[in-house]
Design an enzyme around this catalytic site. Structure first.
Site, PDB file in Angstrom:
ATOM      1  N   THR A 217     -21.037   9.174  17.234  1.00 37.68           N
ATOM      2  CA  THR A 217     -20.803   7.689  17.866  1.00 37.68           C
ATOM      3  C   THR A 217     -20.008   7.136  18.339  1.00 37.68           C
ATOM      4  O   THR A 217     -19.681   6.040  18.658  1.00 37.68           O
ATOM      5  CB  THR A 217     -21.416   6.723  16.564  1.00 37.68           C
ATOM      6  OG1 THR A 217     -20.436   7.084  15.415  1.00 37.68           O
ATOM      7  CG2 THR A 217     -22.516   6.837  16.041  1.00 37.68           C
ATOM      8  N   GLU A 435     -52.998  18.603  17.240  1.00 35.33           N
ATOM      9  CA  GLU A 435     -52.293  17.454  17.974  1.00 35.33           C
ATOM     10  C   GLU A 435     -53.230  16.137  18.656  1.00 35.33           C
ATOM     11  O   GLU A 435     -52.775  14.965  18.133  1.00 35.33           O
ATOM     12  CB  GLU A 435     -51.599  17.902  19.236  1.00 35.33           C
ATOM     13  CG  GLU A 435     -50.685  18.920  19.072  1.00 35.33           C
ATOM     14  CD  GLU A 435     -49.662  18.691  17.946  1.00 35.33           C
ATOM     15  OE1 GLU A 435     -49.121  17.406  18.023  1.00 35.33           O
ATOM     16  OE2 GLU A 435     -49.129  19.742  17.453  1.00 35.33           O
TER      17      GLU A 435
HETATM   18  P1  ADP Z   1     -17.655  11.105  16.618  1.00 31.70           P
HETATM   19  O1  ADP Z   1     -15.873  11.264  16.842  1.00 31.70           O
HETATM   20  O2  ADP Z   1     -18.067   9.926  16.322  1.00 31.70           O
HETATM   21  O3  ADP Z   1     -18.088  12.211  16.214  1.00 31.70           O
HETATM   22  P2  ADP Z   1     -16.858  11.380  19.252  1.00 31.70           P
HETATM   23  O4  ADP Z   1     -15.968  10.404  19.590  1.00 31.70           O
HETATM   24  O5  ADP Z   1     -16.275  12.818  19.274  1.00 31.70           O
HETATM   25  O6  ADP Z   1     -17.658  11.232  18.119  1.00 31.70           O
HETATM   26  O7  ADP Z   1     -18.131  11.447  20.547  1.00 31.70           O
HETATM   27  C1  ADP Z   1     -18.355  12.625  21.295  1.00 31.70           C
HETATM   28  C2  ADP Z   1     -18.618  12.518  22.635  1.00 31.70           C
HETATM   29  O8  ADP Z   1     -19.856  11.692  22.768  1.00 31.70           O
HETATM   30  C3  ADP Z   1     -17.463  12.021  23.621  1.00 31.70           C
HETATM   31  O9  ADP Z   1     -16.742  12.635  23.961  1.00 31.70           O
HETATM   32  C4  ADP Z   1     -18.120  10.820  24.657  1.00 31.70           C
HETATM   33  O10 ADP Z   1     -18.658  11.711  25.573  1.00 31.70           O
HETATM   34  C5  ADP Z   1     -19.471  10.650  23.965  1.00 31.70           C
HETATM   35  N1  ADP Z   1     -19.494   9.288  23.077  1.00 31.70           N
HETATM   36  C6  ADP Z   1     -19.843   9.076  21.799  1.00 31.70           C
HETATM   37  N2  ADP Z   1     -19.824   7.794  21.806  1.00 31.70           N
HETATM   38  C7  ADP Z   1     -19.602   7.142  22.923  1.00 31.70           C
HETATM   39  C8  ADP Z   1     -19.238   5.722  23.141  1.00 31.70           C
HETATM   40  N3  ADP Z   1     -19.488   4.787  22.295  1.00 31.70           N
HETATM   41  N4  ADP Z   1     -19.352   5.694  24.635  1.00 31.70           N
HETATM   42  C9  ADP Z   1     -18.982   6.569  25.447  1.00 31.70           C
HETATM   43  N5  ADP Z   1     -19.206   7.797  25.234  1.00 31.70           N
HETATM   44  C10 ADP Z   1     -19.441   8.143  23.962  1.00 31.70           C
HETATM   45 ZN    ZN Z   2     -48.546  18.283  12.876  1.00 34.10          ZN
END
Ligand code: ADP
Ligand code: ZN
Length: 630
Positions: A217, A435
């Site tokens: 996220t 299905e």
């Molecule tokens: P977490 O630390 O919550 O597991 P990350 O920050 O590592 O998630 O996110 C992984 C990737 O997902 C990031 O490198 C980015 O490319 C994408 N991503 C996740 N959340 C966002 C957001 N809110 N806006 C833009 N990109 C995001």
């Molecule tokens: Zn089924």
């Protein structure tokens, strides 16, 4: 061991040296031993004493610890000419020395000849030296090979176990759809940028911020963005990296990390998956984990050890705040908690826009439509989705990404890779009935999500799939919706039964049954949606947090337990009956849809509804959520 020049040198060099000394030993006196042998002839000890008494000796040099002497004496046989003569002495002879002094003969004692002895001593030392040198080389070799046996030697010294980024290059603008979290974190940026402003009025700057939310996220991104916005270095480590095989390593890593951070303050320390270290102490089957507890204690000690205005702010991320040790959440530690949830429609749209910035999209691509179709997707899922679509675009040799690629990418992200097509036959027919059964119930039940499409193409684990229209996610789900979902989940098995008979049903419905049983159980034990009344009998997390939950697991009596089972069975049986009834009553529509599905492999939701509407009345739908039935 790899055969290399290093190894050859390592073993031949000692052999050469040792050989040399052995040779030395075989020919003693080949080097050194100077002086003594300059005496041309020998004189017996008795004659020497006679000469001495006769006053003919003028000088005596004693060698070899008193065993040899070179004597200068006048030889009566040679016209009293001076001669140098060698005398073998009978060992330690103190009386000789007193005699020499009596006779006033000049004499000198030379220490045992050294040039030979040095080599002798070296010869004795050479083996230990070679051994030590050899070990040293071996040790260095294994140390150079990363991850080799030398690794064990530097445990505790955390080598690049945490990462440091001087400049993250991430700003808040890159993180989309999490506006509330960003707003709260904006404050942290000001703490780092202008601490005076806060300390001047006596405000204590918080030390720790806990970001709570599912993976993907954007928690890591947010932490990086804080560092980026404030222009400070970013230290990061994952909780699971703290906890290692050796007891004490985690704690020393924490120390190292904080030491480095203090040297670089102001800065951000980011701890991902803090639950890996921060679980409740003393929990877990078989007692606590010493290593983890030591690490956690060290972390808490370090956090308590610096003042809030030291310029270090610790940001930790977790998906499971419920398992964290309460000590972590105490004031003065991670006292700020910010939740970072999966984005809503608006959030998804802005995340898609951020990730579409560097991609070529055909003008027809409608980001809002994609956002609408992807409820429950996290930022990472959406980033992945656009990337998959870009890969497909390149593979299809198109100049820009079109909706076709995006739709395929969504399917792939939601349900996995497409498998090999089914071969025609009875199995394919049975799967088609299964299905269509799901889809028919989904279409006819008023509170079920509408069907988006039905496919007979295997994907991931599933051999056929019914896709339901992803509406906006809901936080509140009604009893009627849950009942309809259970019915829909039973639709596949019900169709198998109605069409092929009880004996022919297959294992294909296993996943469906698991889902619907869980739903029915939760209706009874968590949501008070059965005749048992409004009782909450189970906590939210299905997952047992070993040790803690296990103890408090059976909160209710056996009598209640059997009534729960009866209620669950009643719900499922009612839905099963209803599902079979709907299939039976619409058998004609089902048969026609199955033929169509086998022919086309995919039936669009709209077409499906139209065909069903030819046979019976199809209810209007308003609210729906995303789901998928295999
Ligand atoms: P977490 O630390 O919550 O597991 P990350 O920050 O590592 O998630 O996110 C992984 C990737 O997902 C990031 O490198 C980015 O490319 C994408 N991503 C996740 N959340 C966002 C957001 N809110 N806006 C833009 N990109 C995001
Ligand atoms: Zn089924």
């Amino acid at each position: 061991m790899k055969f290399s020049w290093r190894v050859i040198l390592l073993w031949t060099l000692p052999l050469l040296v040792v050989g040399f000394f052995l040779w030395q030993g075989a020919f003693p006196g080949a080097v050194g031993d100077s002086g003594r042998n300059t005496a041309s002839s020998q004189l017996s000890y008795g004659r020497f004493l006679d000469y001495l008494d006769a006053g003919r000796v003028t000088n005596v040099e004693i060698y070899d610890g008193g065993r040899t002497a070179v004597v200068e004496a006048m030889d009566p046989d040679l016209d009293n000419r001076m001669q140098r003569l060698r005398v073998d002495l009978p060992g330690n002879t103190p009386e000789l020395v007193s005699k020499l002094r009596e006779e006033q003969v000049s004499f000198d004692v030379h220490p045992p000849s050294n040039d030979g002895a040095i080599w002798g001593i070296l010869g004795n030392l050479i083996f230990p030296i070679l051994l030590i040198a050899g070990l040293f080389f071996l040790f260095r070799r294994s140390n150079n090979v990363g991850g080799g046996p030398g690794q064990a030697m530097n445990f505790g010294k955390s080598k690049a176990r945490f990462q440091m980024e001087a400049k993250t290059g991430v700003v808040f603008e890159d993180v989309a759809g999490v506006d509330e979290a960003k707003e709260e974190l904006q404050e942290v940026v000001s703490f780092l940028k202008k601490p005076e402003r806060f300390t001047a009025v006596g405000a204590k700057i918080p030390k720790g911020v806990l970001l709570i939310g599912p993976p993907g996220t954007g928690k890591t991104m947010l932490a990086k963005a804080i560092a980026g916005e404030a222009g400070v270095p970013f230290f990061s480590i994952s909780g699971s990296e703290f906890v290692e095989m050796f007891v004490g390593v985690g704690a020393s890593r924490v120390r190292d990390l904080f030491k480095k951070a203090k040297e670089n303050a102001p800065c951000i320390i980011f701890i991902d998956e803090i639950d890996a270290v921060g679980r409740q102490r003393g929990a877990g089957i078989g007692g606590g984990n010493d290593e983890r507890e030591q690490t956690l204690n060290q972390l808490l000690t370090e956090m308590d050890g610096f003042e809030g205005n030291a310029g270090i702010i610790i940001i930790a991320a977790t998906n499971r705040p419920d398992v964290l040790d309460p000590a972590i959440l105490r004031p003065g530690r991670f006292d700020r908690q910010i939740s970072v949830d999966a984005p809503d429609l608006k959030g998804r749209l802005s995340i898609l826009s951020v990730h579409a910035r560097n991609k070529k999209l055909a003008p027809e691509v409608d980001l809002e439509g994609i956002a609408r179709r992807t409820p429950g997707f996290t930022g990472a899922d959406l980033a992945n989705l656009l990337n998959e679509a870009a890969i497909l675009t390149a593979r299809r040799r198109k100049d820009a990404m079109t909706m076709a690629e995006i739709n395929d990418a969504i399917d792939r992200v939601v349900a996995g890779m497409e498998g090999t097509p089914l071969v025609d036959g009875k199995t394919k027919r049975l799967i088609a009935y299964h299905e269509v059964g799901h889809a028919l119930i989904g279409t006819l039940r008023p509170h079920h999500d509408p069907v988006q499409k039905v496919t007979l193409v295997p994907r991931g684990q599933a051999r056929g799939l019914t896709w339901f229209m992803p509406g906006e996610e809901q936080t509140l789900v009604s009893r009627a919706q849950l009942m309809d979902r259970i019915m829909g989940a039973l639709g596949g098995r019900a169709a198998e039964e109605v069409v092929f008979g009880h004996a022919e049903v297959t294992t294909g419905a296993g996943g469906d049954l698991q889902q619907l049983t869980a739903m029915a159980r939760q209706m009874v034990t968590r949501f008070g949606m059965s005749d048992l009344g409004p009782l909450s009998l189970e906590s939210q997390s299905d997952e047992v947090f070993l040790g803690r939950d296990l103890m408090s697991r059976s909160k209710y009596s056996e009598e209640i337990a059997s009534r729960v089972d009866a209620q669950v069975r009643a719900i499922v049986e009612h839905c099963h009956e209803e599902a079979r009834r709907l299939i039976r009553e619409n058998r004609a529509a089902v048969d026609r849809l199955v033929d169509l599905l086998i022919e086309k492999e995919t039936i669009d939701g709209e077409e499906f509804r139209q065909i069903v509407a030819e046979y019976t009345e199809v209810p209007e739908k308003e609210q729906y959520t995303v789901s998928l039935q295999s």
